[in-house]
Design a protein around this motif. Structure first.
Motif, PDB file in Angstrom:
ATOM      1  N   VAL A  82      12.630   4.293   6.423  1.00  0.00           N
ATOM      2  CA  VAL A  82      11.616   3.666   5.564  1.00  0.00           C
ATOM      3  C   VAL A  82      11.506   4.483   4.286  1.00  0.00           C
ATOM      4  CG1 VAL A  82       9.197   2.987   5.349  1.00  0.00           C
ATOM      5  CG2 VAL A  82      10.347   2.827   7.572  1.00  0.00           C
ATOM      6  N   GLN A  83      11.743   3.831   3.150  1.00  0.00           N
ATOM      7  CA  GLN A  83      11.680   4.531   1.873  1.00  0.00           C
ATOM      8  C   GLN A  83      10.282   4.469   1.246  1.00  0.00           C
ATOM      9  OE1 GLN A  83      14.523   2.155   2.365  1.00  0.00           O
ATOM     10  NE2 GLN A  83      15.310   3.975   3.400  1.00  0.00           N
ATOM     11  N   GLN A  84       9.616   3.302   1.361  1.00  0.00           N
ATOM     12  CA  GLN A  84       8.263   3.156   0.846  1.00  0.00           C
ATOM     13  C   GLN A  84       7.505   2.145   1.682  1.00  0.00           C
ATOM     14  OE1 GLN A  84       7.376   2.862  -3.418  1.00  0.00           O
ATOM     15  NE2 GLN A  84       9.532   3.280  -3.884  1.00  0.00           N
ATOM     16  N   SER A  85       6.167   2.223   1.654  1.00  0.00           N
ATOM     17  CA  SER A  85       5.346   1.223   2.316  1.00  0.00           C
ATOM     18  C   SER A  85       4.071   1.010   1.523  1.00  0.00           C
ATOM     19  CB  SER A  85       5.010   1.639   3.755  1.00  0.00           C
ATOM     20  OG  SER A  85       4.237   2.822   3.767  1.00  0.00           O
ATOM     21  N   LEU A  86       3.512  -0.180   1.656  1.00  0.00           N
ATOM     22  CA  LEU A  86       2.322  -0.556   0.897  1.00  0.00           C
ATOM     23  C   LEU A  86       1.474  -1.502   1.731  1.00  0.00           C
ATOM     24  CD1 LEU A  86       0.767  -0.614  -1.864  1.00  0.00           C
ATOM     25  CD2 LEU A  86       2.128  -2.664  -2.396  1.00  0.00           C
ATOM     26  N   ALA A  87       0.208  -1.140   1.971  1.00  0.00           N
ATOM     27  CA  ALA A  87      -0.714  -2.023   2.692  1.00  0.00           C
ATOM     28  C   ALA A  87      -1.269  -3.069   1.727  1.00  0.00           C
ATOM     29  CB  ALA A  87      -1.846  -1.208   3.297  1.00  0.00           C
ATOM     30  N   LEU A  88      -1.446  -4.297   2.219  1.00  0.00           N
ATOM     31  CA  LEU A  88      -2.010  -5.367   1.403  1.00  0.00           C
ATOM     32  C   LEU A  88      -3.533  -5.251   1.339  1.00  0.00           C
ATOM     33  CD1 LEU A  88       0.858  -6.550   1.741  1.00  0.00           C
ATOM     34  CD2 LEU A  88      -0.200  -8.796   1.977  1.00  0.00           C
ATOM     35  N   PRO A  89      -4.147  -5.807   0.284  1.00  0.00           N
ATOM     36  CA  PRO A  89      -5.612  -5.802   0.204  1.00  0.00           C
ATOM     37  C   PRO A  89      -6.216  -6.564   1.381  1.00  0.00           C
ATOM     38  CG  PRO A  89      -4.636  -6.393  -1.909  1.00  0.00           C
ATOM     39  CD  PRO A  89      -3.521  -6.389  -0.911  1.00  0.00           C
ATOM     40  N   THR A  90      -7.331  -6.076   1.900  1.00  0.00           N
ATOM     41  CA  THR A  90      -7.941  -6.715   3.059  1.00  0.00           C
ATOM     42  C   THR A  90      -8.414  -8.136   2.749  1.00  0.00           C
ATOM     43  OG1 THR A  90     -10.071  -5.675   2.534  1.00  0.00           O
ATOM     44  CG2 THR A  90      -8.621  -4.534   4.093  1.00  0.00           C
ATOM     45  N   ALA A  91      -8.760  -8.404   1.487  1.00  0.00           N
ATOM     46  CA  ALA A  91      -9.170  -9.770   1.126  1.00  0.00           C
ATOM     47  C   ALA A  91      -8.023 -10.747   1.348  1.00  0.00           C
ATOM     48  CB  ALA A  91      -9.635  -9.820  -0.322  1.00  0.00           C
ATOM     49  N   MET A  92      -6.792 -10.314   1.115  1.00  0.00           N
ATOM     50  CA  MET A  92      -5.628 -11.166   1.336  1.00  0.00           C
ATOM     51  C   MET A  92      -5.367 -11.347   2.832  1.00  0.00           C
ATOM     52  SD  MET A  92      -3.525 -13.013  -0.237  1.00  0.00           S
ATOM     53  CE  MET A  92      -2.233 -14.060   0.398  1.00  0.00           C
ATOM     54  N   ILE A  93      -5.624 -10.316   3.604  1.00  0.00           N
ATOM     55  CA  ILE A  93      -5.503 -10.435   5.064  1.00  0.00           C
ATOM     56  C   ILE A  93      -6.511 -11.448   5.579  1.00  0.00           C
ATOM     57  CG2 ILE A  93      -5.764  -9.202   7.257  1.00  0.00           C
ATOM     58  CD1 ILE A  93      -4.782  -6.671   5.774  1.00  0.00           C
TER      59      ILE A  93
END
Length: 273
Positions: free
Chosen positions: A52-63
């Protein structure tokens, strides 16, 4: 009178750009089991078979919006979680699972990628243990994950049994402790503890291969698909184990590191219903 809806299952997970694990493995597995797969994407990774080179969590509003969208239209019969990234993401998922009824929940407590990259922050582990596990119909940790959640050191099959009981006491109704990390064993035996107190072992021969990326995702996704069809939990678990074993033994060559499973594999169904 409304038409009978085709079986539908939901993956709540992160994206693996390499296609071998995460949401991509879930989609391939669920669809291969003849169940329609829907998704709630919670994180994105830049990932291949090397790591894994990078990771990004999505905004909770989008979830939240994804959950609401699915609940307004689809008839999800079973769901599963995978990579949940951080505290905010886990809490958002927990809140939505309390809000919407998407059938039996399988929790795959993904913490570390095959190459060693963390996929769940340390402070989020406690939230998974205290808030997500009590919602779980089934939890499917590997040994390092079971150790983190139970607080126990697991070095043999007796300890696997003890850890399963501890996880059940934390709120998960049913537990699979996967034994693949017991490297001194010549087989990869998983221990299953059911809500009624009954238990059994799932034996499998150990395959000498590095093409095991996405094994945990695939197992939990297959079980989720079978539950969406209305199969009993023991039947779904046995089919999941058979599917993973077939997907590993009939391997495919993709990438130059920990390669993916063969999601085209079709084991013989083990229907106990």
């Amino acid at each position: 009178m409304t038409e009978e809806q085709f079986p539908q299952a939901l993956s709540i997970a992160g994206s693996d750009s390499g296609g071998g694990a995460g949401m991509q493995a879930d989609l391939k597995t669920i669809q291969s089991r003849h169940v329609f797969a829907a998704t709630v994407l919670v994180a994105i990774t830049a990932q291949n078979t090397l790591g894994v080179q990078q990771s990004l969590a999505l905004p909770t509003a989008m979830i939240d919006a994804q959950f609401a969208s699915l609940a307004a239209d689809l008839q999800i019969r079973a769901c599963k979680t995978g990579m949940l990234a951080d505290v905010a993401t886990v809490k958002a998922v927990v809140n939505n699972l309390k809000r919407y009824d998407f059938g039996p929940l399988t929790v795959d407590p993904v913490m570390i990628a095959k190459g060693g990259a963390p996929l769940l922050t340390e402070d989020a582990i406690a939230v998974v243990r205290d808030e997500l596990l009590p919602l779980a119909t089934l939890v499917t940790p590997n040994l390092p994950e079971a150790e983190k959640l139970s607080g126990l050191t697991i070095t043999d099959q007796a300890a696997m049994r003890t850890a399963a009981k501890r996880l059940q006491a934390l709120g998960a109704q049913n537990v699979i402790v996967k034994g693949g990390h017991l490297t001194h064993a010549d087989s990869a035996n998983d221990y299953v503890l059911l809500a009624d107190g009954s238990d059994f072992w799932l034996p499998a021969r150990r395959v000498d291969t590095v093409r095991t990326h996405g094994t945990g995702d695939t197992l939990s996704a297959c079980i989720t698909a079978e539950l969406a069809k209305g199969r009993s939990l023991p039947s779904a678990i046995r089919t999941g184990k058979a599917y993973v074993e077939k997907a590993i033994t009939d391997g495919i060559l993709v990438g130059h590191g920990h390669g993916p499973l063969n999601h085209w594999a079709y084991p013989e169904d083990r229907d106990e219903d």
